[in-house]
Design an enzyme around this catalytic site. Structure first.
Site, PDB file in Angstrom:
ATOM      1  N   GLN A 198     -11.667  -1.883  13.480  1.00 12.42           N
ATOM      2  CA  GLN A 198     -11.460  -0.464  13.744  1.00 12.42           C
ATOM      3  C   GLN A 198     -11.259   0.276  12.424  1.00 12.42           C
ATOM      4  O   GLN A 198     -10.317   0.003  11.675  1.00 12.42           O
ATOM      5  CB  GLN A 198     -10.251  -0.227  14.650  1.00 12.42           C
ATOM      6  N   TYR A 230      -5.922  11.345  14.810  1.00 10.74           N
ATOM      7  CA  TYR A 230      -6.325  11.088  13.429  1.00 10.74           C
ATOM      8  C   TYR A 230      -7.530  11.952  13.042  1.00 10.74           C
ATOM      9  O   TYR A 230      -7.919  12.847  13.785  1.00 10.74           O
ATOM     10  CB  TYR A 230      -6.561   9.593  13.235  1.00 10.74           C
ATOM     11  N   ARG A 271     -13.968   5.077  19.491  1.00 11.84           N
ATOM     12  CA  ARG A 271     -12.792   5.266  20.352  1.00 11.84           C
ATOM     13  C   ARG A 271     -12.456   6.752  20.436  1.00 11.84           C
ATOM     14  O   ARG A 271     -12.362   7.438  19.417  1.00 11.84           O
ATOM     15  CB  ARG A 271     -11.588   4.501  19.798  1.00 11.84           C
TER      16      ARG A 271
END
Length: 365
Positions: free
Chosen positions: A99, A185, A232
């Protein structure tokens, strides 16, 4: 009808079951340099009976960090550290994706060589903190600061950093990468109107707010192939000051664009606390209509609810987070209907093997 323990395909990969170990920050990398280590290899190896492991969120560059002791995947030392981890997990049959994240404004000058963090707009996230620790692991939660708005040069550089880190991840032995576009984020900050107040081609309309995500996906796909790329997204999660009234239709439009790019999967990060919002069924139906490749869901699923969402066809894989921490043999425990161990919350972030690699597996007769 799909079930949790059957083998399945993820593009060219064969997964030994439909269970996924969700990405979870554990902050155990070696210092200096945020280098993955042998303790991390043991941790992932213990949990490699799952079909797919998605690594903890991993920095793409020096300026992408927001929490102490989180690993990177852009230096030679970091790549070498990851190699023993990917080899250990794949030897047990699990595929492993890395990730990739850039935290954007969820950071502090401590991680930025004294400079301000970067973000789509110069907006400080309300009630948002990061963990800053010394080399002995003693740390505190510290408020985020007001970031500076990214220039076009910054945007170009970060897109290139994602692509470079993806290439390094493949060199480190990962089967692919997951681009972290959720949970407040950097990419998520571009997607939402409350954190993105730009008046250029990256702000305003849905098309403009999606531009940064799609440029990152295109750059990463160009260097490693779209079949090795997952994304994601977290449309219903609003912590880190991310409550945006336009995020759900934005995510649904993103799903169309990502399907057109034929990426490997879309990973839906769902809220998993007690009073979390329930995801409407019409959203799940529209998401599935828009995105026909693999969908992963994560968010407090039990074996029963995992099989339910698989049976409805709304997801192809189900990710488990906290249960994997205290139950390295989670697959076997669920398969044989054995009780689950409870995690020690005090050992989640930083420290040594305690609460990390010392949870025992059950002796199954």
């Amino acid at each position: 009808m799909s079930t949790l323990f059957e083998a399945t395909k993820l593009k060219q990969l064969t997964l030994q079951n439909r269970m996924v170990m969700a990405p979870m920050t554990r902050a155990r990398s070696s210092q200096p340099g945020n280098v993955p280590n042998q303790m991390m290899a043991t941790y992932y190896h213990q949990r490699a009976s799952t079909g797919l492991i998605i690594s903890e969120a991993t920095q793409i560059s020096d300026d992408s960090q927001g929490y102490s002791f989180t690993p990177g995947v852009y230096t030679d030392e970091q790549v070498e550290g990851w190699k023993s981890i990917t080899q250990a997990t794949q030897a047990q049959g699990a595929a492993m994706f890395c990730q990739l994240w850039h935290v954007g404004r969820v950071s502090h000058p401590t991680f930025q060589k004294g400079e301000l963090p970067i973000a789509p707009s110069a907006l400080k996230p309300v009630a948002t903190q990061v963990w800053i620790a010394d080399e002995q692991g003693n740390g505190n939660m510290v408020d985020c600061v007001e970031p500076r708005a990214m220039t076009q040069e910054d945007i170009n550089r970060v897109i290139a950093d994602f692509a470079h880190a993806a290439q390094r991840a493949i060199e480190a032995g990962f089967n692919g990468v997951e681009i972290h576009g959720g949970n407040g984020y950097l990419i998520d900050q571009f997607l939402r109107t409350n954190s993105n107040q730009r008046n250029d081609q990256y702000g305003g309309s849905t098309t403009n707010r999606l531009r940064f995500l799609l440029e990152v996906v295109d750059a990463v796909s160009k260097v490693i192939g779209a079949d090795k790329v997952g994304v994601r997204l977290a449309p219903f999660i609003t912590f880190k000051d991310m409550d945006c009234p336009e995020i759900v239709p934005t995510i649904l439009e993103a799903s169309k664009q990502l399907q057109a790019r034929d990426i490997a999967y879309l990973h839906l990060s769902e809220a998993d606390w007690d009073d979390a919002p329930v995801i409407p069924e019409d959203f799940r139906i529209e998401l599935r209509n828009n995105f026909t490749n693999t969908i992963i869901v994560a968010g407090g699923y039990s074996q029963e609810t995992a099989n339910e969402i698989l049976a409805k066809g709304y997801a192809d894989l189900v990710a488990f987070g906290r249960p994997f921490i205290a139950n390295p043999d989670l697959v076997d425990r669920l398969k044989h209907q054995q009780p689950l161990a409870e995690l020690d919350g005090a050992t989640l972030f930083g420290g040594d093997c305690r609460g990390y690699t010392d949870y025992p597996a059950l002796e199954l007769s």
